[in-house]
Design a protein around this motif. Structure first.
Motif, short mmCIF file in Angstrom:
data_model
loop_
_atom_site.label_atom_id
_atom_site.label_comp_id
_atom_site.label_asym_id
_atom_site.label_seq_id
_atom_site.Cartn_x
_atom_site.Cartn_y
_atom_site.Cartn_z
N ILE A 98 2.86 9.06 3.61
CA ILE A 98 3.68 8.56 2.51
C ILE A 98 3.01 7.40 1.78
O ILE A 98 3.64 6.72 0.97
N CYS A 99 1.73 7.16 2.07
CA CYS A 99 1.04 6.01 1.49
C CYS A 99 0.44 6.38 0.13
O CYS A 99 -0.52 7.13 0.03
N ARG A 100 1.00 5.81 -0.93
CA ARG A 100 0.52 6.12 -2.28
C ARG A 100 -0.85 5.53 -2.55
O ARG A 100 -1.64 6.12 -3.29
N ALA A 101 -1.13 4.37 -1.98
CA ALA A 101 -2.44 3.76 -2.21
C ALA A 101 -3.54 4.63 -1.61
O ALA A 101 -4.60 4.80 -2.20
N ARG A 102 -3.27 5.21 -0.46
CA ARG A 102 -4.27 6.11 0.13
C ARG A 102 -4.45 7.35 -0.74
O ARG A 102 -5.56 7.82 -0.99
N GLU A 103 -3.34 7.90 -1.22
CA GLU A 103 -3.39 9.10 -2.06
C GLU A 103 -4.17 8.84 -3.35
O GLU A 103 -4.92 9.70 -3.82
N ARG A 104 -4.03 7.64 -3.90
CA ARG A 104 -4.64 7.32 -5.20
C ARG A 104 -5.97 6.59 -5.08
O ARG A 104 -6.58 6.22 -6.08
N GLY A 105 -6.40 6.29 -3.85
CA GLY A 105 -7.67 5.61 -3.66
C GLY A 105 -7.67 4.14 -4.01
O GLY A 105 -8.70 3.58 -4.38
N THR A 106 -6.52 3.50 -3.89
CA THR A 106 -6.41 2.09 -4.27
C THR A 106 -6.13 1.18 -3.07
O THR A 106 -5.69 0.04 -3.25
N ARG A 127 0.83 -1.21 0.00
CA ARG A 127 0.00 0.00 0.00
C ARG A 127 0.86 1.26 0.00
O ARG A 127 0.53 2.23 -0.69
N LEU A 128 1.92 1.26 0.77
CA LEU A 128 2.82 2.42 0.74
C LEU A 128 3.32 2.68 -0.68
O LEU A 128 3.42 3.83 -1.12
N LEU A 129 3.63 1.61 -1.40
CA LEU A 129 4.16 1.72 -2.75
C LEU A 129 3.08 1.76 -3.83
O LEU A 129 3.38 2.03 -4.99
N ASP A 130 1.82 1.44 -3.45
CA ASP A 130 0.74 1.20 -4.41
C ASP A 130 1.23 0.20 -5.46
O ASP A 130 1.17 0.41 -6.67
#
Length: 367
Positions: free
Chosen positions: A216-224, A156-159
């Motif tokens: 720093i969580c990209r999945a949270r930022e992108r909704g994934t 999730r951090l990396l999406d």
């Protein structure tokens, strides 16, 4: 992977690690293995925690370390006693590997666990996760310990779009994990990631608003978030139905012994069949008539098994053609390590009074 791919700067990574450790210091759960610095006990806890819920492992850990407080004590123990202490945790190869590794530790290492990742990895049954956990928690070595929780957190951090159960995904996660890993508190960092995955970064209902790494969580930022982690296509489990035969004679039950290799190797159990998962019993047992004693369900490898339990008063010759079979009374039956299905039926027999209940609790450790 470079640090730029995960963080804007080295300072950002250090701040993220610090935030995670601060959170862990505030909320970590007080499990008994977190109060010890004994490498042996830390090793035992990490092996138990594989495939076992944390709350359940705590009781087993306390019982085990009472019975086998050191590697030398474990090395001296008969295998039957070790398996009995493990009964109910499943995946009994873990217990056999613990015993084999303890014999190496006691016999050639002076009773002390190796103090290097490579030395730990050389012990029977120790894989990269266990070696990393013990190396970091017990010896302070900056080695990642990536379990299922860690894979979920970092995917999730990396999406991460790559499957986490394939080598490319695992390598990406391990590299990112190593970049964030605190060199001052590597053991606490590894446990903090596990704690995060167990309490906040949950598979279906993540609590992102409380996560110390949300920034720093990209999945949270992108909704994934709910799309991560990705797994490769896995073979679906299969089901089978069959029956378990409990032969009773003069207050004793008949047990058969499994082959020395394969499923539950060397264990004794009540005879059962569930083709194609488990071959048919000898005809005299398979067609024996008796009283319905209910259903039990058990799982192993890809199989989900439902068994109808039948209580059969033994007739002469019924147990023939069953290699290694024997009769066991209440006290002996209670002391034997049994696979989970047979352990549940043993408990049912004692409760129903079909076999005399021994003075000690027969169900200790049973599922």
């Amino acid at each position: 992977m470079t640090k730029k791919k995960l963080f804007d700067s080295r300072r950002d990574g250090e701040q993220a690690a610090s935030a995670l450790l601060d959170w862990y210091d505030r909320v970590r759960r007080p499990f008994p293995w977190r109060g010890t610095t004994d490498p042996y006990k830390i090793w035992i806890s990490e092996v138990m925690l594989q495939q076992t819920q944390t709350s359940r492992a705590a009781d087993y850990y306390l019982r085990w370390t009472g019975l086998f407080p050191t590697a030398e004590a474990l090395a001296r123990a008969p295998e039957e006693d070790v398996l009995k202490a493990w009964e109910g945790l499943g995946y009994y190869g873990r217990a056999r590997n613990l015993l084999a590794a303890a014999k190496v530790i006691a016999g050639t290492l002076g009773g002390r666990l190796p103090e290097s990742y490579e030395g730990l990895l050389a012990l029977p049954g120790v894989g990269p996760y266990t070696a990393g956990a013990v190396a970091s928690i017990a010896f302070g070595l900056p080695v990642p310990a990536v379990d299922a929780n860690g894979k979920r957190v970092f995917s999730r951090l990396l999406d991460l779009e790559n499957p986490v159960d394939r080598s490319a995904g695992e390598e990406t996660i391990r590299e990112a994990f190593a970049l964030l890993l605190s060199h001052d508190r590597p053991g606490d960092f590894n446990q903090a990631v596990m704690e995060l995955g167990a309490t906040l970064c949950l598979p279906r209902s993540p609590k992102c608003g409380k996560c110390p790494l949300s920034g720093i969580c990209r999945a949270r930022e992108r909704g994934t978030v709910l799309l991560r982690p990705v797994f490769s296509g896995k073979e679906k489990g299969e089901t089978a139905e069959g029956k378990m035969i409990v032969l009773l004679r003069e207050g004793k039950a008949f047990l058969r012994k499994r082959p020395s290799r394969g499923l539950w190797a060397g264990f004794e159990e009540f005879p059962w069949e569930a083709p194609p998962a488990e071959p048919p019993l000898p005809s005299a047992l398979s067609h024996a008539e008796g009283a319905d004693f209910g259903l039990i369900r058990c799982s192993f490898t890809r199989w989900r098994i439902t068994l109808r339990v039948v209580i059969v008063p033994a007739q002469d010759g019924m147990e023939q053609n069953t290699p290694g079979g024997r009769w066991a009374g209440g006290d002996e039956l209670a002391s034997l390590p049994l696979p989970s299905g047979s352990a549940r039926v043993r408990k049912m027999l004692f409760r129903a009074g079909l076999i005399a209940c021994p003075s000690r609790r027969p169900e200790a450790g049973a599922e």
